[in-house]
Scaffold this motif. Structure first.
Motif, PDB file in Angstrom:
ATOM      1  N   MET A  87      -7.575  -6.543  15.415  1.00 23.13           N
ATOM      2  CA  MET A  87      -7.217  -7.578  14.433  1.00 23.13           C
ATOM      3  C   MET A  87      -5.862  -8.187  14.774  1.00 23.13           C
ATOM      4  SD  MET A  87      -8.669  -6.398  10.679  1.00 23.13           S
ATOM      5  CE  MET A  87      -7.191  -5.549  10.309  1.00 23.13           C
ATOM      6  N   GLY A  88      -4.921  -7.370  15.244  1.00 25.63           N
ATOM      7  CA  GLY A  88      -3.619  -7.877  15.647  1.00 25.63           C
ATOM      8  C   GLY A  88      -3.717  -8.833  16.820  1.00 25.63           C
ATOM      9  N   VAL A  93      -3.814 -14.505  18.893  1.00 27.54           N
ATOM     10  CA  VAL A  93      -4.526 -15.609  19.548  1.00 27.54           C
ATOM     11  C   VAL A  93      -4.653 -16.793  18.586  1.00 27.54           C
ATOM     12  CG1 VAL A  93      -6.766 -16.326  20.479  1.00 27.54           C
ATOM     13  CG2 VAL A  93      -5.753 -14.155  21.188  1.00 27.54           C
ATOM     14  N   LEU A  94      -5.005 -16.525  17.339  1.00 25.69           N
ATOM     15  CA  LEU A  94      -5.136 -17.593  16.350  1.00 25.69           C
ATOM     16  C   LEU A  94      -3.803 -18.304  16.126  1.00 25.69           C
ATOM     17  CD1 LEU A  94      -6.846 -19.127  14.268  1.00 25.69           C
ATOM     18  CD2 LEU A  94      -6.232 -17.343  12.625  1.00 25.69           C
ATOM     19  N   ASN A  95      -2.728 -17.542  15.966  1.00 23.30           N
ATOM     20  CA  ASN A  95      -1.410 -18.147  15.753  1.00 23.30           C
ATOM     21  C   ASN A  95      -0.989 -18.998  16.942  1.00 23.30           C
ATOM     22  OD1 ASN A  95      -1.264 -16.862  13.284  1.00 23.30           O
ATOM     23  ND2 ASN A  95       0.045 -15.211  14.024  1.00 23.30           N
ATOM     24  N   ARG A  99      -0.420 -23.052  16.785  1.00 23.37           N
ATOM     25  CA  ARG A  99       0.872 -23.604  17.175  1.00 23.37           C
ATOM     26  C   ARG A  99       0.697 -24.643  18.280  1.00 23.37           C
ATOM     27  NH1 ARG A  99       3.297 -19.133  18.074  1.00 23.37           N
ATOM     28  NH2 ARG A  99       2.931 -19.049  20.314  1.00 23.37           N
ATOM     29  N   SER A 100      -0.146 -24.341  19.257  1.00 19.07           N
ATOM     30  CA  SER A 100      -0.399 -25.281  20.350  1.00 19.07           C
ATOM     31  C   SER A 100      -1.072 -26.555  19.854  1.00 19.07           C
ATOM     32  CB  SER A 100      -1.260 -24.633  21.435  1.00 19.07           C
ATOM     33  OG  SER A 100      -0.579 -23.567  22.031  1.00 19.07           O
ATOM     34  N   MET A 101      -2.011 -26.423  18.933  1.00 16.96           N
ATOM     35  CA  MET A 101      -2.670 -27.602  18.377  1.00 16.96           C
ATOM     36  C   MET A 101      -1.679 -28.468  17.597  1.00 16.96           C
ATOM     37  SD  MET A 101      -5.717 -27.943  19.368  1.00 16.96           S
ATOM     38  CE  MET A 101      -6.198 -29.236  18.259  1.00 16.96           C
TER      39      MET A 101
END
Length: 113
Positions: A87-88, A93-95, A99-101
């Motif tokens: 989960m971490g 990866v989601l964060n 941020r990149s988007m």
């Protein structure tokens, strides 16, 4: 969906003659996506002697996930740690993606002006 009126999302099957260090976890409504990722995370634990999974049958959406630990460590501990670690990683990866988007959209907006 698991847990909604049907089978529970998680079942445990303990091998006869063991004290909890050899357990098969049956994960309903899951496939190779979780199985392989979780196996990788659990195998990083040096106290895990064996970790593997199998899909029972292509028409069933459940996996048998087996963990065997060294010594008296209960198999549920590396299972729980593997899930938390996974989960971490997913949250990281989601964060990073979000941020990149955000940076990409800001850059495109600047170019449009």
């Amino acid at each position: 969906m698991a847990g909604s009126g049907g089978a529970p999302a998680l079942e445990t099957i303990q091998a006869d003659g063991t004290d909890g260090n050899c357990v098969t976890f049956v994960l309903h409504d899951e496939d190779h996506t979780l199985g392989n990722s979780l196996r990788y995370m659990v195998m990083k634990n040096p106290d895990v002697e064996f970790c593997g999974y199998c899909i029972t049958h292509p028409s069933e959406s459940k996996i048998n996930f087996r963990i065997q630990t060294r010594g008296a460590l209960p198999a549920v501990e590396p299972f729980r740690k593997g899930l938390n670690d996974l989960m971490g990683v997913c949250q990281h990866v989601l964060n990073t993606f979000e941020r990149s988007m955000k940076e990409f959209r800001a850059q495109k907006e600047e170019e449009m002006q």
